[in-house]
Design a protein around this motif. Sequence first.
Motif, PDB file in Angstrom:
ATOM      1  N   ILE A 246       0.835  -1.200   0.000  1.00  0.00           N
ATOM      2  CA  ILE A 246       0.000   0.000   0.000  1.00  0.00           C
ATOM      3  C   ILE A 246       0.871   1.252   0.000  1.00  0.00           C
ATOM      4  O   ILE A 246       0.629   2.200  -0.756  1.00  0.00           O
ATOM      5  N   GLU A 247       1.916   1.247   0.817  1.00  0.00           N
ATOM      6  CA  GLU A 247       2.796   2.412   0.899  1.00  0.00           C
ATOM      7  C   GLU A 247       3.518   2.666  -0.433  1.00  0.00           C
ATOM      8  O   GLU A 247       3.686   3.817  -0.856  1.00  0.00           O
ATOM      9  N   ARG A 248       3.927   1.603  -1.128  1.00  0.00           N
ATOM     10  CA  ARG A 248       4.552   1.775  -2.454  1.00  0.00           C
ATOM     11  C   ARG A 248       3.566   2.418  -3.424  1.00  0.00           C
ATOM     12  O   ARG A 248       3.936   3.303  -4.207  1.00  0.00           O
ATOM     13  N   GLN A 249       2.317   1.996  -3.374  1.00  0.00           N
ATOM     14  CA  GLN A 249       1.308   2.597  -4.248  1.00  0.00           C
ATOM     15  C   GLN A 249       1.123   4.070  -3.920  1.00  0.00           C
ATOM     16  O   GLN A 249       0.969   4.908  -4.822  1.00  0.00           O
ATOM     17  N   LEU A 250       1.154   4.410  -2.651  1.00  0.00           N
ATOM     18  CA  LEU A 250       0.997   5.806  -2.239  1.00  0.00           C
ATOM     19  C   LEU A 250       2.186   6.653  -2.681  1.00  0.00           C
ATOM     20  O   LEU A 250       2.011   7.800  -3.100  1.00  0.00           O
ATOM     21  N   GLN A 251       3.398   6.100  -2.606  1.00  0.00           N
ATOM     22  CA  GLN A 251       4.596   6.855  -2.993  1.00  0.00           C
ATOM     23  C   GLN A 251       4.591   7.180  -4.485  1.00  0.00           C
ATOM     24  O   GLN A 251       5.215   8.145  -4.915  1.00  0.00           O
ATOM     25  N   ARG A 252       3.910   6.376  -5.289  1.00  0.00           N
ATOM     26  CA  ARG A 252       3.854   6.626  -6.732  1.00  0.00           C
ATOM     27  C   ARG A 252       2.930   7.782  -7.089  1.00  0.00           C
ATOM     28  O   ARG A 252       2.939   8.264  -8.211  1.00  0.00           O
ATOM     29  N   ARG A 253       2.110   8.225  -6.157  1.00  0.00           N
ATOM     30  CA  ARG A 253       1.191   9.335  -6.424  1.00  0.00           C
ATOM     31  C   ARG A 253       1.983  10.621  -6.568  1.00  0.00           C
ATOM     32  O   ARG A 253       2.862  10.913  -5.774  1.00  0.00           O
ATOM     33  N   ALA A 254       1.653  11.397  -7.558  1.00  0.00           N
ATOM     34  CA  ALA A 254       2.394  12.627  -7.836  1.00  0.00           C
ATOM     35  C   ALA A 254       2.157  13.695  -6.781  1.00  0.00           C
ATOM     36  O   ALA A 254       3.056  14.436  -6.427  1.00  0.00           O
ATOM     37  N   ASP A 255       0.924  13.788  -6.271  1.00  0.00           N
ATOM     38  CA  ASP A 255       0.590  14.889  -5.372  1.00  0.00           C
ATOM     39  C   ASP A 255       0.876  14.599  -3.898  1.00  0.00           C
ATOM     40  O   ASP A 255       0.901  15.514  -3.088  1.00  0.00           O
ATOM     41  N   GLY A 256       1.092  13.347  -3.533  1.00  0.00           N
ATOM     42  CA  GLY A 256       1.399  13.014  -2.136  1.00  0.00           C
ATOM     43  C   GLY A 256       0.197  13.067  -1.220  1.00  0.00           C
ATOM     44  O   GLY A 256       0.352  13.042  -0.001  1.00  0.00           O
ATOM     45  N   GLU A 257      -1.002  13.159  -1.767  1.00  0.00           N
ATOM     46  CA  GLU A 257      -2.224  13.182  -0.956  1.00  0.00           C
ATOM     47  C   GLU A 257      -3.123  12.020  -1.347  1.00  0.00           C
ATOM     48  O   GLU A 257      -3.178  11.635  -2.502  1.00  0.00           O
ATOM     49  N   ILE A 258      -3.847  11.519  -0.356  1.00  0.00           N
ATOM     50  CA  ILE A 258      -4.839  10.474  -0.609  1.00  0.00           C
ATOM     51  C   ILE A 258      -5.999  10.689   0.346  1.00  0.00           C
ATOM     52  O   ILE A 258      -5.791  11.063   1.499  1.00  0.00           O
ATOM     53  N   SER A 259      -7.196  10.490  -0.157  1.00  0.00           N
ATOM     54  CA  SER A 259      -8.353  10.624   0.725  1.00  0.00           C
ATOM     55  C   SER A 259      -8.422   9.396   1.632  1.00  0.00           C
ATOM     56  O   SER A 259      -7.922   8.322   1.286  1.00  0.00           O
ATOM     57  N   GLN A 260      -9.039   9.575   2.760  1.00  0.00           N
ATOM     58  CA  GLN A 260      -9.190   8.483   3.713  1.00  0.00           C
ATOM     59  C   GLN A 260      -9.939   7.318   3.071  1.00  0.00           C
ATOM     60  O   GLN A 260      -9.581   6.158   3.273  1.00  0.00           O
ATOM     61  N   SER A 261     -10.940   7.614   2.257  1.00  0.00           N
ATOM     62  CA  SER A 261     -11.710   6.539   1.621  1.00  0.00           C
ATOM     63  C   SER A 261     -10.874   5.797   0.571  1.00  0.00           C
ATOM     64  O   SER A 261     -10.987   4.579   0.438  1.00  0.00           O
ATOM     65  N   ASP A 262     -10.017   6.520  -0.173  1.00  0.00           N
ATOM     66  CA  ASP A 262      -9.147   5.851  -1.147  1.00  0.00           C
ATOM     67  C   ASP A 262      -8.117   4.969  -0.446  1.00  0.00           C
ATOM     68  O   ASP A 262      -7.786   3.885  -0.922  1.00  0.00           O
ATOM     69  N   LEU A 263      -7.611   5.431   0.694  1.00  0.00           N
ATOM     70  CA  LEU A 263      -6.670   4.632   1.474  1.00  0.00           C
ATOM     71  C   LEU A 263      -7.356   3.355   1.970  1.00  0.00           C
ATOM     72  O   LEU A 263      -6.794   2.259   1.888  1.00  0.00           O
ATOM     73  N   ALA A 264      -8.581   3.490   2.454  1.00  0.00           N
ATOM     74  CA  ALA A 264      -9.343   2.321   2.897  1.00  0.00           C
ATOM     75  C   ALA A 264      -9.591   1.369   1.738  1.00  0.00           C
ATOM     76  O   ALA A 264      -9.493   0.140   1.896  1.00  0.00           O
ATOM     77  N   ASP A 265      -9.880   1.912   0.547  1.00  0.00           N
ATOM     78  CA  ASP A 265     -10.091   1.066  -0.633  1.00  0.00           C
ATOM     79  C   ASP A 265      -8.832   0.284  -1.001  1.00  0.00           C
ATOM     80  O   ASP A 265      -8.908  -0.887  -1.383  1.00  0.00           O
ATOM     81  N   LEU A 266      -7.663   0.929  -0.880  1.00  0.00           N
ATOM     82  CA  LEU A 266      -6.409   0.221  -1.142  1.00  0.00           C
ATOM     83  C   LEU A 266      -6.223  -0.927  -0.146  1.00  0.00           C
ATOM     84  O   LEU A 266      -5.820  -2.034  -0.524  1.00  0.00           O
ATOM     85  N   ALA A 267      -6.512  -0.658   1.117  1.00  0.00           N
ATOM     86  CA  ALA A 267      -6.388  -1.688   2.144  1.00  0.00           C
ATOM     87  C   ALA A 267      -7.384  -2.815   1.901  1.00  0.00           C
ATOM     88  O   ALA A 267      -7.035  -4.003   1.992  1.00  0.00           O
ATOM     89  N   LEU A 268      -8.615  -2.459   1.569  1.00  0.00           N
ATOM     90  CA  LEU A 268      -9.639  -3.468   1.312  1.00  0.00           C
ATOM     91  C   LEU A 268      -9.274  -4.333   0.104  1.00  0.00           C
ATOM     92  O   LEU A 268      -9.436  -5.557   0.136  1.00  0.00           O
ATOM     93  N   SER A 269      -8.773  -3.713  -0.939  1.00  0.00           N
ATOM     94  CA  SER A 269      -8.388  -4.448  -2.135  1.00  0.00           C
ATOM     95  C   SER A 269      -7.282  -5.449  -1.818  1.00  0.00           C
ATOM     96  O   SER A 269      -7.330  -6.606  -2.244  1.00  0.00           O
ATOM     97  N   ALA A 270      -6.286  -5.009  -1.055  1.00  0.00           N
ATOM     98  CA  ALA A 270      -5.186  -5.901  -0.680  1.00  0.00           C
ATOM     99  C   ALA A 270      -5.687  -7.030   0.219  1.00  0.00           C
ATOM    100  O   ALA A 270      -5.313  -8.192   0.026  1.00  0.00           O
ATOM    101  N   LEU A 271      -6.536  -6.697   1.184  1.00  0.00           N
ATOM    102  CA  LEU A 271      -7.047  -7.728   2.091  1.00  0.00           C
ATOM    103  C   LEU A 271      -7.919  -8.739   1.355  1.00  0.00           C
ATOM    104  O   LEU A 271      -7.887  -9.934   1.662  1.00  0.00           O
ATOM    105  N   ARG A 272      -8.700  -8.277   0.397  1.00  0.00           N
ATOM    106  CA  ARG A 272      -9.585  -9.178  -0.340  1.00  0.00           C
ATOM    107  C   ARG A 272      -8.780 -10.238  -1.084  1.00  0.00           C
ATOM    108  O   ARG A 272      -9.195 -11.380  -1.195  1.00  0.00           O
ATOM    109  N   ARG A 273      -7.594  -9.869  -1.582  1.00  0.00           N
ATOM    110  CA  ARG A 273      -6.741 -10.833  -2.287  1.00  0.00           C
ATOM    111  C   ARG A 273      -6.167 -11.879  -1.340  1.00  0.00           C
ATOM    112  O   ARG A 273      -5.799 -12.969  -1.763  1.00  0.00           O
TER     113      ARG A 273
END
Length: 166
Positions: free
Chosen positions: A91-118
């Motif tokens: 998740i942190e690697r995906q966040l570091q690739r973002r150009a603006d360095g910001e992520i909404s709380q819901s997008d962060l939760a979606d990244l976590a949910l996607s990883a957990l679902r796998r």
Amino acid sequence: MQCPRCQHTSTRVLESRVPKDGKSVRRRRECIRCSFRFTTYEKVEETPLLVVKRDGTHEPFDRERLLTDINRACEGIDAMQGRTKGIVDEIERQLQRRADGEISQSDLADLALSALRRHSEIAYLRFAIAYHRYQSLQEVEELIAALNALRVHPPREGDASLAVSS
């Protein structure tokens, strides 16, 4: 690079190595003026990550907090032992690739949910229930039905995570 002994600004690189972590470069240098040899390390400066909360405020990304939340969702699931740190790294690697360095709380939760679902449907359900603050059994049943529907029709590569409204 300035010499630590005489402060002269001209040095030459004698040797460069990449340490095992692969995140820095070790350089052995020599001062042109006084021949003093010293070692420097170069590291990429990462953009500080900010999480935009539901109320619009910003706070620094807290890796330990995310790890705690994911560990809590994975408690008692033997198959998840030792995997949570890797999930947070991903998740942190995906966040570091973002150009603006910001992520909404819901997008962060979606990244976590996607990883957990796998990795684990149970951990996914626990995290989703806690994050979306479900108050009724009906909401949880709808989440399970949506998860079961994904088994029948898995998302294509690049599709968003299981979207569930709260």
